[in-house]
Each structure stands twice: as C-alpha cells, then as structure tokens.
Scaffold this motif. Structure first.
Motif, PDB file in Angstrom:
ATOM      1  N   LEU A   1      19.576  15.289 -17.335  1.00 60.85           N
ATOM      2  CA  LEU A   1      19.991  13.946 -16.936  1.00 60.85           C
ATOM      3  C   LEU A   1      18.828  12.968 -17.056  1.00 60.85           C
ATOM      4  N   ALA A   2      19.124  11.795 -17.607  1.00 56.79           N
ATOM      5  CA  ALA A   2      18.098  10.764 -17.773  1.00 56.79           C
ATOM      6  C   ALA A   2      17.841  10.046 -16.456  1.00 56.79           C
ATOM      7  N   ALA A   3      16.683   9.401 -16.369  1.00 60.12           N
ATOM      8  CA  ALA A   3      16.356   8.604 -15.183  1.00 60.12           C
ATOM      9  C   ALA A   3      17.442   7.559 -14.958  1.00 60.12           C
ATOM     10  N   GLY A   4      17.859   7.407 -13.707  1.00 61.00           N
ATOM     11  CA  GLY A   4      18.918   6.470 -13.366  1.00 61.00           C
ATOM     12  C   GLY A   4      20.275   7.120 -13.226  1.00 61.00           C
ATOM     13  N   SER A   5      20.407   8.390 -13.630  1.00 57.46           N
ATOM     14  CA  SER A   5      21.672   9.108 -13.458  1.00 57.46           C
ATOM     15  C   SER A   5      21.900   9.386 -11.971  1.00 57.46           C
ATOM     16  N   TYR A   6      23.171   9.568 -11.610  1.00 54.39           N
ATOM     17  CA  TYR A   6      23.542   9.689 -10.191  1.00 54.39           C
ATOM     18  C   TYR A   6      24.498  10.851  -9.982  1.00 54.39           C
ATOM     19  N   TRP A   7      24.406  11.476  -8.806  1.00 48.27           N
ATOM     20  CA  TRP A   7      25.474  12.387  -8.390  1.00 48.27           C
ATOM     21  C   TRP A   7      25.659  12.341  -6.878  1.00 48.27           C
ATOM     22  N   PHE A   8      26.901  12.637  -6.475  1.00 50.62           N
ATOM     23  CA  PHE A   8      27.228  12.791  -5.060  1.00 50.62           C
ATOM     24  C   PHE A   8      27.579  14.245  -4.837  1.00 50.62           C
ATOM     25  N   GLN A   9      26.876  14.886  -3.903  1.00 52.27           N
ATOM     26  CA  GLN A   9      27.081  16.296  -3.623  1.00 52.27           C
ATOM     27  C   GLN A   9      27.611  16.483  -2.202  1.00 52.27           C
ATOM     28  N   PRO A  10      28.897  16.870  -2.071  1.00 48.81           N
ATOM     29  CA  PRO A  10      29.444  17.102  -0.725  1.00 48.81           C
ATOM     30  C   PRO A  10      28.770  18.296  -0.047  1.00 48.81           C
ATOM     31  N   GLY A  11      28.619  18.209   1.253  1.00 47.87           N
ATOM     32  CA  GLY A  11      28.064  19.318   2.013  1.00 47.87           C
ATOM     33  C   GLY A  11      28.968  20.537   1.954  1.00 47.87           C
ATOM     34  N   GLY A  12      28.363  21.722   1.965  1.00 49.22           N
ATOM     35  CA  GLY A  12      29.115  22.965   1.974  1.00 49.22           C
ATOM     36  C   GLY A  12      29.597  23.432   0.618  1.00 49.22           C
ATOM     37  N   GLN A  13      29.356  22.660  -0.437  1.00 50.31           N
ATOM     38  CA  GLN A  13      29.825  23.036  -1.772  1.00 50.31           C
ATOM     39  C   GLN A  13      28.684  23.685  -2.566  1.00 50.31           C
ATOM     40  N   PRO A  14      28.862  24.932  -3.049  1.00 54.21           N
ATOM     41  CA  PRO A  14      27.797  25.599  -3.809  1.00 54.21           C
ATOM     42  C   PRO A  14      27.456  24.838  -5.093  1.00 54.21           C
ATOM     43  N   HIS A  15      26.179  24.712  -5.362  1.00 51.76           N
ATOM     44  CA  HIS A  15      25.701  24.019  -6.558  1.00 51.76           C
ATOM     45  C   HIS A  15      24.302  24.515  -6.889  1.00 51.76           C
ATOM     46  N   GLY A  16      23.811  24.122  -8.043  1.00 58.09           N
ATOM     47  CA  GLY A  16      22.475  24.531  -8.449  1.00 58.09           C
ATOM     48  C   GLY A  16      21.730  23.393  -9.116  1.00 58.09           C
ATOM     49  N   ASP A  17      20.403  23.518  -9.165  1.00 56.65           N
ATOM     50  CA  ASP A  17      19.542  22.514  -9.795  1.00 56.65           C
ATOM     51  C   ASP A  17      18.504  23.219 -10.656  1.00 56.65           C
ATOM     52  N   GLU A  18      18.171  22.582 -11.756  1.00 59.82           N
ATOM     53  CA  GLU A  18      17.140  23.114 -12.645  1.00 59.82           C
ATOM     54  C   GLU A  18      16.301  21.955 -13.158  1.00 59.82           C
ATOM     55  N   CYS A  19      14.988  22.138 -13.193  1.00 61.49           N
ATOM     56  CA  CYS A  19      14.101  21.125 -13.760  1.00 61.49           C
ATOM     57  C   CYS A  19      13.705  21.586 -15.158  1.00 61.49           C
ATOM     58  N   SER A  20      14.423  21.093 -16.157  1.00 61.94           N
ATOM     59  CA  SER A  20      14.137  21.482 -17.535  1.00 61.94           C
ATOM     60  C   SER A  20      12.995  20.627 -18.087  1.00 61.94           C
ATOM     61  N   GLY A  21      12.442  21.037 -19.191  1.00 62.45           N
ATOM     62  CA  GLY A  21      11.346  20.282 -19.780  1.00 62.45           C
ATOM     63  C   GLY A  21       9.994  20.691 -19.230  1.00 62.45           C
ATOM     64  N   LYS A  22       8.948  19.967 -19.668  1.00 60.07           N
ATOM     65  CA  LYS A  22       7.574  20.305 -19.300  1.00 60.07           C
ATOM     66  C   LYS A  22       7.054  19.527 -18.093  1.00 60.07           C
ATOM     67  N   ASP A  23       7.794  18.509 -17.673  1.00 55.96           N
ATOM     68  CA  ASP A  23       7.333  17.670 -16.560  1.00 55.96           C
ATOM     69  C   ASP A  23       8.094  17.982 -15.277  1.00 55.96           C
ATOM     70  N   ASP A  24       7.438  17.739 -14.150  1.00 55.01           N
ATOM     71  CA  ASP A  24       8.123  17.863 -12.868  1.00 55.01           C
ATOM     72  C   ASP A  24       9.286  16.874 -12.818  1.00 55.01           C
ATOM     73  N   CYS A  25      10.274  17.185 -12.008  1.00 56.07           N
ATOM     74  CA  CYS A  25      11.427  16.305 -11.828  1.00 56.07           C
ATOM     75  C   CYS A  25      11.355  15.671 -10.441  1.00 56.07           C
ATOM     76  N   VAL A  26      11.503  14.358 -10.386  1.00 53.30           N
ATOM     77  CA  VAL A  26      11.517  13.649  -9.105  1.00 53.30           C
ATOM     78  C   VAL A  26      12.905  13.064  -8.899  1.00 53.30           C
TER      79      VAL A  26
END
Length: 308
Positions: A134-159
């Motif tokens: 996802l590019a900078a400025g992208s958005y998501w809403f994550q409801p509580g209690g719902q299983p999900h995952g995150d990955e920081c792809s690429g060579k730079d840290d993700c903020v």
C-alpha cells in the motif's frame, strides 16, 4: 577653652554642621516593584497562555519518541504516542521493521490506519496471498475482534498512523479461518474519490469519505483536500478531531498565532479540540491533503466560536 570655641566658630563659618544629613525624599506612590513584595511580584508575572483547549501539534515522525511494543524485543515493532494513552486509546505512530510479518492476530478495539511511509500489506485471514503493498496515504478500518495480518514488504521500515478507539492489545490467532469482511474496509490511495465539500464551490475544498456518514451525528473519517493557497478562515467544529498530513505543506493555526501559523510537512499530526476556533491553509503549489478523524460528527461553524 578659647581654642575650642574658636575652632567651633571657624567650622560653622565654613558651612560645617553637627546636624544629621537631610532626609532623602520618599519614592513616589504607585506600582513601583519592590523585591520580596508578593503583590508587586504578581504584577510582574507573564500573561497566561492562550486557552486552546489542549490543541496539540507534532511536526512529524522525526519529532516523536519511540518505545518497543514488547520491552523484551527492542528490535521489534515500535510505538509513539501522539495523543491519549495505549491503555485507553488515542492516536499513535506504529513502526514495523522491514520484512516483519505479524502473523494473524486480533485487537479488542476498532482502529483506523493510514500509511505514512514504507510499503505495508494489510489483509484478513486467508487474504495474504492476494495482498498488495500500500502506498502512503492509503487507509483501512479494522474492526476489533476480527483476525488479520500485517507485513512490511520492501527494504524500508513501515510507519503507520493509527487512531485506536480503545486500548492497544494483541492476541495471536494463527489458526483463524477466512470469514466475511463485515465492517472491514481498505481504500488504497489511488482509489480515493474526491467530491466538493460545498457543491456551490466545485473548485474549493474537497473530501474523500472513507468511514462513517458525514450527514449523521457519528464518527467520520475522510481525506480533505485544500486547493493551493486555499484558506479556510477561522472556524470551529463541535467534535474533537485528529489530523495527519498526507500531501503538500499546510498550516494549522490558532487565533493567537502570528502570520496564521507555521507550515508543516507530510507526516505532521495535530489534535484540535471541538468548540475552539482555528484555521487551515495550504501554502504549497499543489493541493494539501490530510486524513481527518472526527470523534463524534462533522460540522463547520464559521467565525468566533472560541470558548472563553
């Protein structure tokens, strides 16, 4: 005795006197400060700072203090508090190390996320294979209690920029199976559609609404676009709100600030309490964009609505 008398006469003739020296005049009555005088010292105190209701400005990622989410893993994810408290909710920066994969997990509270930098992926259970960076400025809403995952792809840290509606926690759910998306929502930066905030001013401020209904008294999330050199003028809102700069060089200012505030860059954050006047303007030659999360509702009140 004659010698003493003669000496006395000569002394008096030369202007001498045995009287006490003349008394100096008293200082004029008034507000002359006197050291040690509490009343005078109080008059010398600096004026009280303007009442902004607790408004806060953080100029960017470089201005925050990071702390590991897990104190025993200093090389793992880092959290920076912008407003509020991790135990009860608020606004935060979350930094994921390059290459990190969180595994499936849940949080008790709902949260809103905006990509600040890096190339993160966010997905629900079973969606990791199709997830795209996802590019900078992208958005998501994550409801509580719902299983999900995150990955920081690429060579730079993700903020990431997060607005948590409750305390921050983490519960691994490695065996979670795919389920319905429900209220979950992800909007990539390139998919955002902007509409005029005032239909009568098609070239004025625009917004892309990504959460909630702006026509109802409920929390609303949107990306606002201010045209180059645009200026909102002083105004207030009923609700407290949080903002993150995505594009351009805007200035968010309080009534007492000279020159209508100082410009800030991408990644700057501010918290604006409801009921207090403030202004926004865009100093860059391209539109300024910021993600805004209104805690209760969206409205706009021109003029001097500042609390006393």
């Amino acid at each position: 005795m004659k010698r003493i008398a003669l000496a006395s006469i000569l002394f008096m003739a030369c202007g001498g006197s045995k009287k006490d020296p003349p008394k100096q005049p008293d200082p004029p009555a008034g507000d002359t400060p006197m050291a040690g005088d509490p009343a005078s010292e109080k008059k010398m105190e600096a004026p009280a700072p303007p009442d902004t209701g607790g408004a806060k400005m953080i100029t960017g990622v470089a201005a925050v203090t990071w702390a590991p989410l897990d104190p025993s893993n200093a090389a793992g994810p880092q959290l920076a508090v912008l407003h509020g408290d991790p135990k009860s909710g608020g606004a935060f920066f979350l930094k994921l190390p390059a290459g990190m994969k969180s595994g499936l997990h849940t949080h008790t509270a709902d949260y809103h996320a905006v990509v600040v930098s890096g190339a993160p992926k966010h997905f629900l259970a079973g969606g990791d294979a199709k997830a795209k960076p996802l590019a900078a400025g992208s958005y998501w809403f994550q409801p509580g209690g719902q299983p999900h995952g995150d990955e920081c792809s690429g060579k730079d840290d993700c903020v990431l920029y997060l607005v948590m509606t409750g305390g921050f926690d983490f519960t691994p759910t490695p065996k979670a199976k795919p389920d319905k998306a429900g209220a979950y929502k992800l909007v990539a930066r390139g998919d955002m559609k902007f509409v005029p905030m005032d239909p009568k001013q098609p070239n004025g401020m625009k917004a892309s609404f990504v959460f909630g209904n702006p026509a109802k008294p409920e929390p609303v999330g949107f990306v606002i676009e201010v045209p180059p050199k645009g200026n909102s003028g002083l105004h207030s809102h009923t609700s407290n709100y949080h903002a993150l700069v995505i594009d351009g060089q805007p200035a968010h200012w309080q009534p007492h600030e000279a020159n209508e505030g100082t410009p800030v860059d991408v990644g700057a954050y501010w918290y604006q309490p409801g009921g207090y006047d403030h202004g926004d303007r865009c100093l860059s030659d391209k539109p300024c964009r910021a993600f805004v999360f209104m805690e209760k509702m969206l409205d706009f009140k021109p003029g001097a609505a500042t609390k006393k």
